[in-house]
Design a protein around this motif. Sequence first.
Motif, PDB file in Angstrom:
ATOM      1  N   ASP A 167      29.223  41.061  39.401  1.00  0.00           N
ATOM      2  CA  ASP A 167      29.929  41.944  38.762  1.00  0.00           C
ATOM      3  C   ASP A 167      29.397  42.880  37.863  1.00  0.00           C
ATOM      4  O   ASP A 167      28.519  42.544  37.256  1.00  0.00           O
ATOM      5  CB  ASP A 167      31.033  41.000  38.555  1.00  0.00           C
ATOM      6  CG  ASP A 167      32.438  41.591  38.138  1.00  0.00           C
ATOM      7  OD1 ASP A 167      32.695  43.067  38.773  1.00  0.00           O
ATOM      8  OD2 ASP A 167      33.346  41.131  37.669  1.00  0.00           O
ATOM      9  N   ASP A 168      30.159  43.816  37.421  1.00  0.00           N
ATOM     10  CA  ASP A 168      29.844  44.820  36.518  1.00  0.00           C
ATOM     11  C   ASP A 168      28.197  45.070  36.461  1.00  0.00           C
ATOM     12  O   ASP A 168      27.585  45.135  35.482  1.00  0.00           O
ATOM     13  CB  ASP A 168      30.172  44.141  35.123  1.00  0.00           C
ATOM     14  CG  ASP A 168      31.562  43.809  34.690  1.00  0.00           C
ATOM     15  OD1 ASP A 168      32.455  44.439  35.659  1.00  0.00           O
ATOM     16  OD2 ASP A 168      31.757  42.983  34.092  1.00  0.00           O
ATOM     17  N   GLU A 176      33.404  50.087  41.680  1.00  0.00           N
ATOM     18  CA  GLU A 176      34.512  49.836  40.769  1.00  0.00           C
ATOM     19  C   GLU A 176      35.043  50.840  40.083  1.00  0.00           C
ATOM     20  O   GLU A 176      34.188  51.916  39.860  1.00  0.00           O
ATOM     21  CB  GLU A 176      34.298  48.718  39.527  1.00  0.00           C
ATOM     22  CG  GLU A 176      33.704  47.401  40.260  1.00  0.00           C
ATOM     23  CD  GLU A 176      33.665  46.471  38.931  1.00  0.00           C
ATOM     24  OE1 GLU A 176      34.313  45.584  38.845  1.00  0.00           O
ATOM     25  OE2 GLU A 176      32.872  46.801  37.914  1.00  0.00           O
TER      26      GLU A 176
HETATM   27 MG    MG Z   1      34.105  44.070  37.567  1.00  0.00          MG
END
Ligand code: MG
Length: 288
Positions: free
Chosen positions: A176-177, A233
Amino acid sequence: AAKESGRSTYRFYQTEMRLEAERRHQLTIELREALQNDEFELYYQPIVRLDNDKLSGFEALIRWRHPERGLIAPLEFISVAEETGMIVQIGEWVLREACCTASQWPNHLKIAINLSVYQFRHASLLATVVSVLHESGLRPERLEIEITESILLSEVEQSLPLLRALKELGIRIAIDDFGTGYSSLSYLRSFAFDKIKLDRSFVAGMETDPGNLAIVRAVVGIASGFNALTLAEGIETEEQLGKLRAEGYSEVQGFLLGKPMPRKDAEALIFSEVHPANMIPMRKPRRQ
Ligand code: MG
Ligand code: C2E
Ligand code: MG
Ligand code: MG
């Protein structure tokens, strides 16, 4: 005079720190009550595949419906929950709720949940996941666990065996990220992740800053080298969507495609995709 002001600044910080400690203490008590009183909710944000423009699944995002303060976002309480260890119980609730919900959805839909680095420190994580999968009947292939780069860098000795065990169950792992945590890429070689989620800051800056676009592209290259999927995202505009499609991203997520929404809205969305022609209300199977 300098000494005087130095002293009062010090006193000021002491007061600030005491207030901060009190605030955290209060929040910890409230979080414990929130678990007991069932004040947490999951919101579900759609994830769309770009090969067929259909739903791939949802990311579960926690919300706290506080009796006085209304709906509270995770960034306001997750860090305190982590520092006090409450994240272990909260995370277990998230996992159970998400898996039970997704087990009622059509089989092609996945559910993604966020795991905190603190949950990885807890020896019980694997057993919890195994028992929740068993209870809910969700096929492990439909569960995706989102971790941040920090897990892979700070807790290597515990986290690698745990990640491998989760993968052996059939669970998917997404980073993630991506791109915001650390500059080292060497950790990517240490285990077989399934997806990279490019952080939304790169998507937001893509049109104006060529550096961001370079990163957007590099991530596709890295992922394909590891046979992993790519997700971008924070898609908010049609232009961004078109660009990421052109760059070859596998999946997208963002306000343009859908904001995080309550379960019933997510299920209405699923139903309208599965049965576009008729609007019979979706069956309502539910534990409880
Ligand atoms: Mg994220
Ligand atoms: P995340 O996992 O990166 O989740 C995506 C966040 O970006 C969500 O914020 C989502 O509402 C927001 N977002 C999605 N699309 C867009 C967009 O197009 N534009 C903008 N500006 N924002 C968008 P949210 O729900 O406030 O969650 C924030 C963070 O809190 C999450 O970031 C995740 O790190 C953490 N979090 C959320 N739920 C959980 C949970 O159950 N457990 C743990 N450990 N952390 C959680
Ligand atoms: Mg996430
Ligand atoms: Mg993010």
